[in-house]
Structure formats: structure tokens, C-alpha cells
Design an enzyme around this catalytic site. Structure first.
Site, short mmCIF file in Angstrom:
data_model
loop_
_atom_site.label_atom_id
_atom_site.label_comp_id
_atom_site.label_asym_id
_atom_site.label_seq_id
_atom_site.Cartn_x
_atom_site.Cartn_y
_atom_site.Cartn_z
N CYS A 89 0.63 -1.27 0.06
CA CYS A 89 -0.02 -0.17 -0.10
C CYS A 89 0.91 1.14 -0.12
O CYS A 89 0.34 2.29 -0.33
CB CYS A 89 -0.76 -0.19 1.10
SG CYS A 89 -2.26 -1.26 1.11
N HIS A 336 -9.32 3.73 -1.25
CA HIS A 336 -7.83 3.31 -1.07
C HIS A 336 -7.35 2.83 -2.40
O HIS A 336 -7.21 1.56 -2.36
CB HIS A 336 -7.73 2.47 0.16
CG HIS A 336 -6.28 2.08 0.44
ND1 HIS A 336 -5.15 2.40 -0.04
CD2 HIS A 336 -5.87 1.02 1.06
CE1 HIS A 336 -3.88 1.85 0.37
NE2 HIS A 336 -4.34 0.82 1.24
N CYS A 366 0.56 1.92 6.42
CA CYS A 366 0.64 0.39 7.01
C CYS A 366 0.94 -0.04 5.51
O CYS A 366 0.34 0.29 4.45
CB CYS A 366 -0.32 -0.02 7.73
SG CYS A 366 -2.13 0.09 7.17
#
Length: 381
Positions: A89, A336, A366
Site C-alpha cells: 500500500c 484506497h 501501513c
């Protein structure tokens, strides 16, 4: 080492799954933000030494070094190279860090960093459809843990004593802050409208207005029958892209450009891969120690909302003021798009800093496997 500045930052709106951006190829969506970056800065793309592009699911539309095809789709000269970064990510945040390091070292002078993910076309988990990335030694080391981020989020909630009500209250906060930001036009200047066959997408699509804890209570847990994590307090599957122009203050001056911010430092940390999503805590400590900036001096924090327990555990451990955390909402409300999220968050944060005269901003993400990036920037005087 040389000083590094971020001259410009631009993003697409974040499209919801099967929403306004879902028919766009990732290279074409990326091309829109690259072209807008060149238009806003007035640069001749030939001065760009490299394009460093984040992307997580590098299969199908996003395979074969999407960073190179982004350059070609934008119509930029064939002489400009491009590479693709995958740190889960945090991929496009790592792209920014790599670009800054290249400029800082003197190896390159002008670099574009950014990223993309069109999850509507390349679904989450596509890269794992034909195999298992962990291998038997990793599984043995961690007692055959499934490395499921949702289960990790459940474990974090349990460890930090975060009830479903607390998590849902945080999720509602994300939607309320994002809606307020949209309504006051906070995102208008940073977003380049994207024309599609169905119309133009210029507003983030994921915000659910009128969300309440009572409404969220009706959603079933996603990972455990008795769990606290569900679709409403998790990040949304999304489509989006963003790009930033990185150079030195001297080169920016030669080009007649006024930087948005100074890049003050980046850090990456490993953490427990079972809890997996707690890396932002040590990454924040590392970047603050590296830059010599105290937590109290940071005026805004972007902590990616992969799941509600992530920013809440970070908040509990750092003691940061809650009002400085994700003040424009986060991935729970805005979405996201994996490989694009780092650059999108940085774009949001930089414009928020400029609009509100905030000196320091810190962003942390994260990442799958138990890592995290943290980056500190300082508003230009």
C-alpha cells in the site's frame, strides 16, 4: 547531500469500485495526471530524468512495468524512462522517497513520483490468483498464519481494546470530515478532472453522507463472526492516480517554479507481520528521529485508514492530537487505490498545509507483510 523540494502535486479524484473511473486503463488514467503536472508547472517533459511509479497488483492492465507505459500514454518523449515500485500500500509513497533520494544524491535532477491503481479492472488479490507468495518457511515461522489483513486488523483492535463502537465512531468521523472538505472546496485545486466515456469525474466518489454509528451497526463483520471489522470501518476498494514533481531548490528556481514543500526525510520500518498494520508506529518514530523534528511540531498527520484500528492504535501509541489526524477524512471515506494512495495522500496533505499555513506534515502508510513508510515535509516559506 542536496536539498530536495516538491514543486507540484496533482491527483485524480478517487473513483469508487465500478464507478466513474472504472473503465479507464491504469496507464491512461496515469497519463492524465502526468499531463496535468506538466501543464501546471510549464516544464518541458524532456528534462525529467525518470518517472517512478507505484502500483501493487502488477498483472493484467497493470503488468509489464506500468511505469514505462504511463510515460508513453502521456505522449511524453520516448527518451524518458519509467519504473514501477511495489511496497504494497505504500508503493507510491516509496516512489516519492526513491525520487527524493535520487535527487538528494545528485544522480538525478528532476524526477516524477506517483502511482496508480484501478482496482475495478485489476481486483485486489489478482497477483496471488495462481500461487502463494509467502512460501512454506514463512508459514512455518508464523504458525501457518493466513496473512490476512482483515484478521490483523481484528488482532490490533483486540490488543488496543478498540470496541466496534469506537471503530465505527472513527469511521463516521472520516466521512464527515471528507464531506466537509469537499463542500468547502478543499480538493478542487489539487484534482484534475478526468474525462471518461460516461462523463467527467472531478469529485471523490466514496463519501457516504449521513453515515451514523447506528447505520454501521447493521453491517456484518467481514472476517470473524464475532469480529469488529466490517466494510463500513475499512478502506474502500477504489481507482485513482497522483503525481508529484521532485527537484532541487536551485533547479526549481531556474525553471521559474515555486516549490510547495521541502522534503525533510523518509523512513521505512518493519514490524510484526501477524499484526501487520502497526508499522506506522515505529516508522513515525524513525522519521522524527532522523529529521530532529518533534511530534508536537507536526501540524498535520496523514495515517492511511486501511482499517479503523490502524490510525487509532497509532494515535494511542504516539499521543498525537486527534484533531491533527486525517483532518480531511481518509481512506474509509475517500477510498484506497493501493499503489496510488501514497501519492494521493501526499497531494492532499501538501495542499492542506499550504491552504492552512501548516509548517510540518507527516504521512505514514501501513503495508502488507508488516512494513510502513513515513515521510516528513516542510512547507516552503
Amino acid at each position: 547531500m542536496r536539498e530536495v523540494v516538491i514543486v507540484e502535486a496533482v491527483r485524480s479524484a478517487v473513483g469508487k469500485r465500478n464507478g466513474g473511473l472504472s473503465e479507464m486503463h491504469a496507464a491512461d488514467l496515469s497519463a492524465v495526471v502526468l499531463q496535468e503536472l506538466a501543464r501546471r508547472t510549464g516544464i518541458d517533459p524532456t528534462i525529467v530524468d525518470d518517472v517512478v511509479w507505484g502500483c501493487v497488483s502488477q498483472v493484467g492492465d497493470q503488468s509489464s512495468n506500468i511505469g514505462r507505459y504511463v510515460v508513453l500514454a502521456a505522449g511524453w518523449p520516448e527518451s524518458i524512462p519509467g519504473t514501477t515500485i511495489n511496497r504494497a500500500c505504500g508503493s507510491s509513497q516509496q516512489a516519492l522517497d526513491f525520487a527524493a533520494q535520487a535527487v538528494m544524491s545528485g544522480q538525478q535532477d528532476v524526477v516524477v513520483a506517483g502511482g496508480v491503481e484501478v482496482m475495478s479492472r485489476v481486483p485486489l488479490g489478482s497477483a496471488r490468483s495462481t500461487g502463494m507468495p509467502y512460501g512454506p518457511r514463512v508459514l512455518t515461522r508464523y504458525d501457518d498464519f493466513t496473512f490476512n489483513q482483515g484478521i490483523s486488523a481484528e488482532l490490533i483492535a483486540e490488543k488496543w481494546g478498540l470496541s466496534r463502537t469506537v471503530l465505527d465512531e472513527y469511521a463516521v468521523r472520516s466521512h464527515e470530515l471528507a464531506a466537509a472538505a469537499i463542500d468547502r472546496g478543499a480538493f478542487v485545486e489539487q484534482i484534475v478532472p478526468v474525462a471518461t466515456g460516461a462523463g467527467t469525474v472531478s469529485v471523490d466518489e466514496g463519501v457516504r453522507r449521513g453515515s451514523t454509528v447506528e447505520k454501521l451497526a447493521g453491517l456484518r463483520p467481514a472476517f470473524r463472526d464475532d469480529g469488529v471489522i466490517h466494510a463500513g470501518n475499512s478502506s474502500q476498494i477504489s481507482d485513482g492516480a497522483a503525481a508529484l514533481l521532485i527537484t532541487t531548490p536551485e533547479r526549481a528556481r531556474d525553471l521559474g517554479l515555486t516549490p510547495l514543500a521541502h522534503y525533510r526525510g523518509g523512513a521505512v520500518a518493519g514490524s510484526d507481520p501477524v499484526l501487520m498494520l502497526t508499522g506506522p508506529i515505529p516508522a513515525t518514530e524513525k522519521v522524527l528521529a532522523k529529521t530532529g523534528v518533534s511530534l508536537s511540531d507536526v501540524g498535520t498527520f496523514e495515517v492511511n485508514e486501511a482499517f479503523a484500528p490502524v490510525p487509532l492504535a497509532w494515535l494511542a501509541e504516539t499521543g498525537a492530537p486527534v484533531e491533527r489526524l486525517n483532518p480531511l477524512g481518509g481512506a474509509i471515506a475517500l477510498g484506497h487505490p493501493l499503489g496510488g494512495s501514497g501519492a494521493i495522500l501526499m497531494t492532499r496533505m501538501l495542499h492542506h498545509m499550504r491552504d492552512n499555513d501548516i509548517r510540518y506534515g507527516l504521512q505514514t502508510m501501513c503495508e502488507g507483510g508488516g512494513t510502513a513508510n513515513a515521510t516528513l515535509v516542510e512547507l516552503t516559506a
